[in-house]
Design an enzyme around this catalytic site. Structure first.
Site, PDB file in Angstrom:
ATOM      1  N   THR A  35       0.823  -1.214   0.000  1.00  0.00           N
ATOM      2  CA  THR A  35       0.000   0.000   0.000  1.00  0.00           C
ATOM      3  C   THR A  35       0.856   1.262   0.000  1.00  0.00           C
ATOM      4  OG1 THR A  35      -0.169  -0.077   2.429  1.00  0.00           O
ATOM      5  CG2 THR A  35      -1.939  -1.113   1.174  1.00  0.00           C
ATOM      6  N   TYR A 141     -10.180  -4.702  13.195  1.00  0.00           N
ATOM      7  CA  TYR A 141      -9.059  -3.765  13.123  1.00  0.00           C
ATOM      8  C   TYR A 141      -8.658  -3.311  14.529  1.00  0.00           C
ATOM      9  CZ  TYR A 141      -6.689   0.726  12.606  1.00  0.00           C
ATOM     10  OH  TYR A 141      -5.806   1.773  12.730  1.00  0.00           O
TER      11      TYR A 141
END
Length: 321
Positions: A35, A141
């Site tokens: 990313t 998360y």
């Protein structure tokens, strides 16, 4: 200080690299570029393309690096994705981090600074949120980040590792003079999406709910400039090196701004129309997330130096230009 920055080609990590360099520290970057962007890292500093879950590689890197601190930014960050694909998050955020920390211990690196999140709190009972608020994450998360924090606590007690878990609220802004800013793909953060509408890259921005118990009915968040976040990491590493006690610290401004306020500020800064679309409330979305930052100020001696929403939006807009 000689530092290893994992995820140093990503949004916050690349700003951290620049912060370290400007403070005359020696930096090595590790990033798998899944990313991140190679061009976000100055060509003059050592760059290693690799995965923190590769235990053998991490042991070689850390054993030969003689690092004083590891700044750990390499992680998966999309809340919605963590719900739909939790395996990716438990492996990428928890298992991989444990392998990294094991290598840190084996190499006897004295300090470890974790990029953590306010998502460890879940839906808060008290706002602003203090660090001793119950940690009850509502998505994988937040759960994986909290699990890493708990591992660091246990490892610190057992093995003497010095650590700091820095719980970010809403990172935003950019360092346009250095060519650094948000380049997520896909983009999920409010401010860059709003600015994409301003520059014609998107038709509109969705507002998820207008009947929240907030002053204007839209969700309120604590937006902190990415450069302030990085300053806090540097301060935390120095604090640990000087014998400071390990622990978790909120990083925010202590001020909340609503979704409507962010959009109105962007309209004013850009001078452009920003179309909005009303949408339904998202399940699990807290009405307000604002940091109590007293601990960071009292213990670390750190306070956000760029708290202005205008300044945050202006920097992000300048980077996009």
């Amino acid at each position: 200080m000689k530092a290893l920055v994992t995820g140093g080609a990503g949004y916050i990590g690349s700003h951290m690299v620049r912060t370290l360099l400007e403070a005359n520290h020696e930096v090595t970057v590790l990033d798998d570029l899944s990313t991140g962007y190679r061009d976000a890292v100055p060509a003059s500093i050592p760059f290693i393309e690799g995965d923190i879950s590769d235990s053998a590689k991490m042991r070689v890197i850390l054993a030969g690096g003689h690092f004083d601190a590891v700044f750990h930014f390499a992680a998966k960050i999309r809340v919605e994705e963590s719900v739909s694909d939790p395996r990716r998050y438990y492996r990428g955020n928890l298992v991989a981090s444990l392998r990294l920390i094991d290598a840190v211990l084996d190499a006897k690196v004295p300090s470890f600074v974790l990029s953590s999140t306010a998502a460890v709190y879940g839906t808060p009972d008290v706002v602003p949120i203090p660090e001793d608020h119950p940690t009850q994450p509502v998505n994988p998360y937040g759960a994986t980040k909290l699990a890493v924090e708990r591992a660091l606590h246990a490892y610190g007690l057992a093995y003497g590792l010095k650590w700091a878990a820095l719980r970010y609220f809403n990172a935003a802004g950019a360092y346009p003079e250095a060519g650094l800013g948000e380049r997520h793909d896909p983009e999920t953060h409010l401010l860059p999406i709003v600015l994409d509408v301003a520059r014609g890259k998107r038709p509109s921005i969705s507002i998820y709910g207008t009947n929240w118990p907030t002053p204007d009915g839209t969700c309120v968040r604590d937006y902190i400039h990415v450069r302030d976040l990085c300053d806090a990491h540097l301060v935390a590493a120095g604090y640990l090196a000087n014998g400071g006690e390990s622990g978790a610290f909120n990083l925010g401004t202590g001020q909340g701004h609503s979704v409507r306020e962010v959009i109105d500020t962007a309209r004013r800064i850009t001078g452009r129309d920003i179309a909005t679309v009303m949408a339904g409330e998202r399940a699990g979305d807290p009405a307000a997330l604002v940091a109590n930052v007293d601990r960071a100020e009292k213990v670390l001696g750190w306070k956000a130096r760029r708290p202005s929403l205008d300044g945050i939006v202006a920097d992000a807009w300048a980077f996009m230009q």
